[in-house]
Design an enzyme around this catalytic site. Structure first.
Site, PDB file in Angstrom:
ATOM      1  N   HIS A 124     -11.852  26.337   5.220  1.00  0.00           N
ATOM      2  CA  HIS A 124     -10.592  25.655   4.876  1.00  0.00           C
ATOM      3  C   HIS A 124     -10.128  26.048   3.476  1.00  0.00           C
ATOM      4  CE1 HIS A 124     -10.456  22.871   8.323  1.00  0.00           C
ATOM      5  NE2 HIS A 124     -11.761  23.070   8.312  1.00  0.00           N
ATOM      6  N   ASP A 154      -7.083  11.231  -0.953  1.00  0.00           N
ATOM      7  CA  ASP A 154      -6.799  11.098  -2.380  1.00  0.00           C
ATOM      8  C   ASP A 154      -7.682  12.018  -3.224  1.00  0.00           C
ATOM      9  OD1 ASP A 154      -4.645   9.391  -2.933  1.00  0.00           O
ATOM     10  OD2 ASP A 154      -5.819   7.653  -2.304  1.00  0.00           O
ATOM     11  N   CYS A 193      -9.854  27.631  10.556  1.00  0.00           N
ATOM     12  CA  CYS A 193     -10.887  26.956  11.336  1.00  0.00           C
ATOM     13  C   CYS A 193     -10.567  26.970  12.833  1.00  0.00           C
ATOM     14  CB  CYS A 193     -11.114  25.546  10.784  1.00  0.00           C
ATOM     15  SG  CYS A 193     -12.744  24.904  11.200  1.00  0.00           S
ATOM     16  N   LEU A 228       1.705   3.312  -2.328  1.00  0.00           N
ATOM     17  CA  LEU A 228       2.614   3.483  -3.464  1.00  0.00           C
ATOM     18  C   LEU A 228       2.307   4.770  -4.229  1.00  0.00           C
ATOM     19  CD1 LEU A 228       2.776  -0.115  -4.975  1.00  0.00           C
ATOM     20  CD2 LEU A 228       4.407   1.018  -3.459  1.00  0.00           C
ATOM     21  N   GLU A 237      -7.424  25.611   2.186  1.00  0.00           N
ATOM     22  CA  GLU A 237      -6.506  24.604   1.615  1.00  0.00           C
ATOM     23  C   GLU A 237      -7.208  23.644   0.649  1.00  0.00           C
ATOM     24  OE1 GLU A 237      -7.527  24.726   4.744  1.00  0.00           O
ATOM     25  OE2 GLU A 237      -7.609  22.769   5.735  1.00  0.00           O
ATOM     26  N   ILE A 245      -8.788  -9.231   1.303  1.00  0.00           N
ATOM     27  CA  ILE A 245     -10.105  -9.867   1.351  1.00  0.00           C
ATOM     28  C   ILE A 245     -11.210  -8.857   1.094  1.00  0.00           C
ATOM     29  CG2 ILE A 245     -11.776 -10.954   2.927  1.00  0.00           C
ATOM     30  CD1 ILE A 245      -9.398 -12.455   4.167  1.00  0.00           C
ATOM     31  N   SER A 298       0.857  -1.188   0.000  1.00  0.00           N
ATOM     32  CA  SER A 298       0.000   0.000   0.000  1.00  0.00           C
ATOM     33  C   SER A 298       0.895   1.240   0.000  1.00  0.00           C
ATOM     34  CB  SER A 298      -0.921  -0.022   1.217  1.00  0.00           C
ATOM     35  OG  SER A 298      -0.139  -0.056   2.381  1.00  0.00           O
ATOM     36  N   LYS A 330      13.687  -6.431  -8.047  1.00  0.00           N
ATOM     37  CA  LYS A 330      13.004  -7.725  -8.137  1.00  0.00           C
ATOM     38  C   LYS A 330      11.601  -7.575  -8.737  1.00  0.00           C
ATOM     39  CE  LYS A 330      15.988 -10.627  -6.590  1.00  0.00           C
ATOM     40  NZ  LYS A 330      16.486 -11.616  -7.582  1.00  0.00           N
TER      41      LYS A 330
END
Ligand code: GLN
Length: 533
Positions: free
Chosen positions: A508, A72, A382, A16, A510, A150, A14, A189
């Site tokens: 906010h 994300d 804030c 990446l 940002e 899973i 994870s 690898k």
């Protein structure tokens, strides 16, 4: 349906940077004149990240329509510069909740409710809903987690079905993997990548390209090996080396022809990508001519992802001034009357971010006091604005126990108080004042000058607000109310006169900064900090 769909999955490990690769592809395709939309699917059981611990999950990104989402989505908006919405995100928790509710409403007529088809259908529905709402040329869907998890299985099964429902020729699968470099063996690898792609193939999904995260560039032989084992053309094995800035990733992938591969696969005719503006931004980030030191005084400073959009906004504003912004991560709890001078004297600016709860607030209040009295540029966001207001109440107005009722319900001066409509809320999650609201700016203020327009829209995520009962006292003592919500007369921005830059907002900023369009308040803050040096 004219929308083509790109799915982005990840394998081997994870973290990446699947979100960055997905966003980079979005940016490239937008640069080719295509309309792009994006969506994230998270296989965890939380309803949304709104109530998740920032230490585990990083920041909560808020969309214009008030969805509390995975960080994300912040990358998506910053890279493709298109607004996202509630439809841009879904989790297994949300899907289950919907199914359970429908079950109780009797919608299933006694049917057995199962992962396949009920959950998988709901996943596909979420993709279709987004496609229909946006009508984009390209819709990019990122699946959270790693192939083999899973909890991710229903999603891969849904994608497998989806590709045949809309036609395999309308789908494109990107798989991001890690190619680890073994120091002892002195080589990179490829085996984990082979295994990961095999797992995906076992689920009925053949990737169209594999993007390999590497610290060392792959040799043609290694790429050929991956191509052979993964059933791919050599040109469809790409690499994504560690980049100096995330904004360079679109350029790195473009050099390897990723956008050509996608448009050719979809048989879409478009002009070549115009990346001149983006290249300029990357150059400004990589080759700054000045630098500036900003203290970020927060409580989750060990995990910089908790302040991700703020960090990116500082980068954008810095790039606009060809300046490197050195962020000094200051643990709010460590700022005391004894340490404040030592910790903050060398700073060109102080940023007080959003936050919740008691821990660290006295340190933030001291930092606000330091900025006010030493005339150091300050940007409060804030909870940071709340701290600024409390500091002013205590030290200028002389109300020694002034506080926010979030941490002290007994204070005689609740200068920050619960909003009227928040009083009866007992549920956690989705219950704050969320999303975009207008803010009317006061002419003649620094804020107005920075924005250069009379009314703006900004995104919110809070429960408490400036207590209007004390508004006149603050104004009489010299605080300027620079922005208010016109409908409800809520104080949205405060600033100080006779100070180079002391601006704090309830919202906010940002979430609205883009590499190509730094947010005016961040730009104003960095400009003032540069002058401070
Ligand atoms: N804790 C404050 C509130 O709920 C501020 C929230 C924030 O900084 N996002 O109002």
């Amino acid at each position: 349906m004219n929308t083509r769909i790109i799915f982005v999955t990840g394998g081997v490990a994870s973290a990446l940077g699947k979100g960055i690769v997905a966003s980079s592809l979005g940016r490239l395709l937008k640069s080719r004149g295509l309309k792009v939309s994006m969506q994230k699917m998270d296989p965890y059981l939380n309803m949304d990240p709104g109530t998740m611990n920032p230490y585990q999950h990083g920041e909560v990104f808020v969309t214009a329509d008030g969805a509390e989402t995975d960080l994300d989505l912040g990358h998506y908006e910053r890279f493709i510069d298109e607004p996202l919405s509630q439809l841009s995100t879904i989790t297994t928790g949300r899907i289950m909740w919907d199914l359970f509710e429908k079950q109780r409403q009797g919608d299933f007529n006694g049917e057995t409710i199962q992962i396949v088809p009920h959950v998988t259908n709901r996943i596909k529905q979420a993709i279709f809903d987004n496609i229909h709402a946006n009508g984009a040329d390209i819709h990019i869907v990122e699946i959270g987690g790693t192939v083999g998890d899973i909890e991710g299985q229903p999603y891969l099964e849904a994608l497998r079905q989806f590709q045949w429902e809309v036609g395999r020729e309308n789908c494109f699968f990107v798989h991001l993997t890690l190619v680890p470099y073994l120091e002892a063996a002195g080589e990179a690898k490829t085996k984990p990548t082979q295994h990961s792609v095999n797992t995906l193939q076992g689920m009925g999904i053949q990737p169209d390209i594999v993007v390999c995260r590497t610290s060392h560039s792959l040799s043609p032989e290694q790429k050929q090996k991956i191509a052979n084992f993964c059933n791919l053309k050599l040109s469809h094995v790409l690499e994504s080396p560690d980049a100096e800035t995330i904004y360079e990733v679109p350029l790195i992938l473009h050099q390897q022809g990723i956008d050509d591969i996608v448009t050719e696969t979809f048989s879409i005719q478009t002009p070549p990508a115009d990346l001149s503006n983006w290249k300029q931004i990357v150059q400004n980030i990589k080759e700054p001519v000045k630098e500036v030191n900003i203290a970020l005084v927060g409580k989750y400073i060990e995990l910089h992802d908790a302040y991700l959009s703020i960090v990116e906004s500082l980068t954008h504003a810095g790039a606009a001034y060809q300046s490197k912004v050195n962020i000094h991560w200051v643990q709010a709890e460590d700022v005391t009357p004894e340490t404040a001078e030592d910790m903050l004297a060398a700073m060109d600016g102080i940023l007080l971010p959003g936050g919740f709860g008691k821990r660290g607030i006295e340190g933030k209040i001291l930092a606000a006091q330091f900025a006010r009295t030493h005339k150091v540029p300050l940007l409060g966001i804030c909870y940071g604005m709340h701290m600024v207001v409390i500091e002013f109440a205590r030290n200028v107005l002389g109300w020694k126990d002034a506080n926010t009722s979030e941490v002290d319900e007994q204070t005689t001066h609740p200068v920050i108080d619960l909003m009227a409509d928040q009083n009866n809320i007992t549920q956690m999650g989705g219950t704050m004042r969320l999303g975009q609201y207008p803010c009317k700016l006061e002419p003649g203020t620094k804020t107005y000058a920075a924005y250069g327009e009379p009314e703006v829209m900004e995104r919110h995520r809070h429960r408490y607000e400036f207590n209007n009962k004390y508004r006149q006292d603050f104004i009489d003592a010299g605080m300027v109310i620079a922005g208010v919500n016109p409908q409800r007369d809520l104080v949205e921005i405060v600033e100080l006169k006779d100070h180079p830059w002391f601006v704090a907002g309830q919202f906010h900023p940002e979430f609205l900064s883009r590499p190509n369009r730094p947010h005016p308040l961040f730009a104003g803050f960095i400009d003032a900090a540069l002058k401070q040096r």
